[in-house]
Design a protein around this motif. Sequence first.
Motif, mmCIF file in Angstrom:
data_model
loop_
_atom_site.group_PDB
_atom_site.id
_atom_site.type_symbol
_atom_site.label_atom_id
_atom_site.label_comp_id
_atom_site.label_asym_id
_atom_site.label_seq_id
_atom_site.Cartn_x
_atom_site.Cartn_y
_atom_site.Cartn_z
ATOM 1 N N ASP A 196 -18.532 44.065 1.475
ATOM 2 C CA ASP A 196 -18.260 45.159 0.532
ATOM 3 C C ASP A 196 -16.779 45.453 0.404
ATOM 4 O OD1 ASP A 196 -20.613 46.031 -0.534
ATOM 5 O OD2 ASP A 196 -20.915 47.642 0.905
ATOM 6 N N GLU A 197 -16.338 45.636 -0.817
ATOM 7 C CA GLU A 197 -14.974 46.088 -1.076
ATOM 8 C C GLU A 197 -15.044 47.487 -1.694
ATOM 9 O OE1 GLU A 197 -12.259 44.435 -0.320
ATOM 10 O OE2 GLU A 197 -12.971 42.388 0.022
ATOM 11 N N LEU A 198 -13.882 48.143 -1.794
ATOM 12 C CA LEU A 198 -13.882 49.497 -2.347
ATOM 13 C C LEU A 198 -14.473 49.540 -3.750
ATOM 14 C CD1 LEU A 198 -10.547 50.819 -0.898
ATOM 15 C CD2 LEU A 198 -12.693 52.090 -0.863
ATOM 16 N N GLN A 199 -14.196 48.512 -4.566
ATOM 17 C CA GLN A 199 -14.733 48.531 -5.931
ATOM 18 C C GLN A 199 -16.263 48.487 -5.937
ATOM 19 O OE1 GLN A 199 -12.501 46.379 -4.747
ATOM 20 N NE2 GLN A 199 -12.922 44.255 -5.326
ATOM 21 N N ASP A 200 -16.847 47.813 -4.942
ATOM 22 C CA ASP A 200 -18.317 47.796 -4.857
ATOM 23 C C ASP A 200 -18.836 49.205 -4.576
ATOM 24 O OD1 ASP A 200 -18.596 44.885 -5.068
ATOM 25 O OD2 ASP A 200 -17.672 44.846 -3.107
ATOM 26 N N ALA A 201 -18.156 49.895 -3.642
ATOM 27 C CA ALA A 201 -18.571 51.256 -3.303
ATOM 28 C C ALA A 201 -18.419 52.171 -4.514
ATOM 29 C CB ALA A 201 -17.726 51.777 -2.139
ATOM 30 N N VAL A 202 -17.324 52.014 -5.260
ATOM 31 C CA VAL A 202 -17.100 52.867 -6.428
ATOM 32 C C VAL A 202 -18.164 52.613 -7.490
ATOM 33 C CG1 VAL A 202 -15.523 53.290 -8.367
ATOM 34 C CG2 VAL A 202 -14.641 53.228 -6.024
ATOM 35 N N VAL A 203 -18.454 51.347 -7.772
ATOM 36 C CA VAL A 203 -19.453 51.048 -8.808
ATOM 37 C C VAL A 203 -20.829 51.570 -8.384
ATOM 38 C CG1 VAL A 203 -20.707 49.183 -9.993
ATOM 39 C CG2 VAL A 203 -18.211 49.100 -9.807
#
Lengths: 414, 414
Positions: free
Chosen positions: A257-264
């Motif tokens: 997981d990257e931050l963009q995954d968490a945001v989406v």
Amino acid sequence: MKAEIISIGSELTSGRNLDTNARWLSLRLGEIGIPVAFHTTIADDLDDNVAAFRLASERADVVLTTGGLGPTQDDLTREVMARVGGVELVFDEPSYEAIRGMFARRNRVMPERNRVQAMVPAGAEVLPNACGTAPGVGMKLGRAWFAAMPGVPSEMYAMYEAQVRPRLVAMGLAGGVFVQRKINTFGMGESQVEEKLLDLTARGHIPEVGITASDATISLRIFAMGPDLAAVNALIEPVERTIRERLGVLVFGDDEDELQDAVVRLLAEKRKTFAVAEGVTGGLLGQRLAGVPGATQWFRGGVIAYTDEATRDLLGVPAELLREHGAVSEQVAVAMAKGCRERLGTDLAVSTVGVAGPGGGSDVHPVGTVFAALAHAGGVSTQTFSWLGTRAEVQSRTAKLALNLARLYLLRGG
Amino acid sequence: MKAEIISIGSELTSGRNLDTNARWLSLRLGEIGIPVAFHTTIADDLDDNVAAFRLASERADVVLTTGGLGPTQDDLTREVMARVGGVELVFDEPSYEAIRGMFARRNRVMPERNRVQAMVPAGAEVLPNACGTAPGVGMKLGRAWFAAMPGVPSEMYAMYEAQVRPRLVAMGLAGGVFVQRKINTFGMGESQVEEKLLDLTARGHIPEVGITASDATISLRIFAMGPDLAAVNALIEPVERTIRERLGVLVFGDDEDELQDAVVRLLAEKRKTFAVAEGVTGGLLGQRLAGVPGATQWFRGGVIAYTDEATRDLLGVPAELLREHGAVSEQVAVAMAKGCRERLGTDLAVSTVGVAGPGGGSDVHPVGTVFAALAHAGGVSTQTFSWLGTRAEVQSRTAKLALNLARLYLLRGG
């Protein structure tokens, strides 16, 4: 039980390319309890290849090779396997049709050279390639089962997962279960995170807990091994729970997981739309969000404002504001986020400005100074930071800072 | 003349750590004309180490090893060298004093177990370690000269530069000057490019010409070695000229050049400004252009249009056009490029649309289908392609396709 991984290519022995395939395969074999004893890297040289394959056939039980399956003259793996096995290369009609079909689906004619990729050692098993033209080869040589895979990482990963691992398990070569769990955090330095977990990261703790920093993302890894998944999970779960409790909102995801995954994920959960106004990140925020499958429904796009004119014309930031505070200022970041949110009609918009370096720093704003802003229904949140690092690192970490601003807002119920 | 690099450590064979030492040493040896034929990685296992060292002593002339020189029980290299050489380990007083001094300078007492680091095979040469406690070992074993260095990269780099390279040169093992030239092309597949150069890429051709594909960029590498630079250049230049003549505008740069570097260079030369309208690439074009030092003067920024609404609102693409043809169409790509050029007031603007996958494909537009358009003073040029690959690969290659469209236009005198 010993495994060997052979990486083939003069670009590897000369140091032009860094081999990451051997490490990836070692980790995968470790997960199914097959210990790797050797990595061997050889150039595109026929005699050296034959000698290395022969040696591996004598000292290992499982041999995974990558590279040398392309259509060109320096691709030798098929021939090497045939020589070591003492068999001929034979034409494999289904492979030929698969290669032709791969070209045909792209409305292209198969070059005659690619025909050689359909030649396989007599008696070998063809391992279909779902992502490219080079089929793999499975074959018993000496004491070892060999699987020859392409060197292109994405093709190799897919072939390992779909063709090689199932065969290793079916042949009874897999041992116990090894599990690694990774917990990713953002917003605090490595030593500050470790201070909260010193009892767990101490040497000798079971399960082992490691801490690593990668581009301002701090990750905890829990490693455990056991006879079966239930036993391993019983070791891991209490430790994982403790880590999550102590670190709270610093934790944004697991494993890859990257931050963009968490945001989406949060955007989807809260049903909010999102846009980006990129100064110092120059497109990186958009690229990261666009890389998340399924982002389209929530990520609308944005503006790359690489000059004052673009900032003014595309985001409506007043020229006076730019003159008065300069493009690298909290005020401009705020105006960009607001302008972006309005023009794209989204629930949220983030902006980034800053000095990525190596040039462009000043006494007020040294290289590494950045501002991020998040415009939302309730107003604007901002954050500033001063990064140490190269241009690419400043850009990457600033993109993370902006994504984290959105993540924390959404977590608070935004 | 053949060199081998041996990396020692269970953390490497297990995949826990990625070995970068072997690559670094290959590059350094290449610079002094010593070709590397093998990389070998072994775990901390005595028998495997002895077998690997013995094999290297039979097949290589220079062997550089890293790791296994620490003070703990799993550090085996000293013992392995003594066994393969058939000699005893002896106590080296100067090494002992150096290790004690290293601790003393840090106001620490030397732990007793570090004493083992002062044991060296009888007859071997000690290679002092300027940055750590583990001295290196230089020794002739079989046909090869071995240099054993620590695994910690910073210590190893310093020891190679100060101790190992000077000895290789003094022993006459360095083979003169080695030059590698790389020529980068875009616009044709690997096998099609090679078909134009089969006489040069044939095995045994001097100088050696290799061909590699990396994310749709096809590179030719010319390798030559000789007593001095003039001799090497005399080998390389005619071949380089032939390659450039045969490949024409496919060639976009040398060595580490990327397409964005070529585009920025041409923009500066022709004094043209540039903007991007990113659909399927989602910010990647901007990010790449923003990464070129000095791009700011020519690259103005652009729009990330990740939804139909953004395409309409930010680029003025008519809603009817989007309805009639769909966002993934040549017509929409053309309208995006035109709209971007107008709104940013630039000389040129490129656009990208497409299906990056993994979902979203259809019979008409399977995953991988993309369109790029370039708006310029004379109208619009377009290109379509169907990529094989992951989502990230489709996005990266489409960014290249768009940059290449701009490059070819500028080359034609745009």
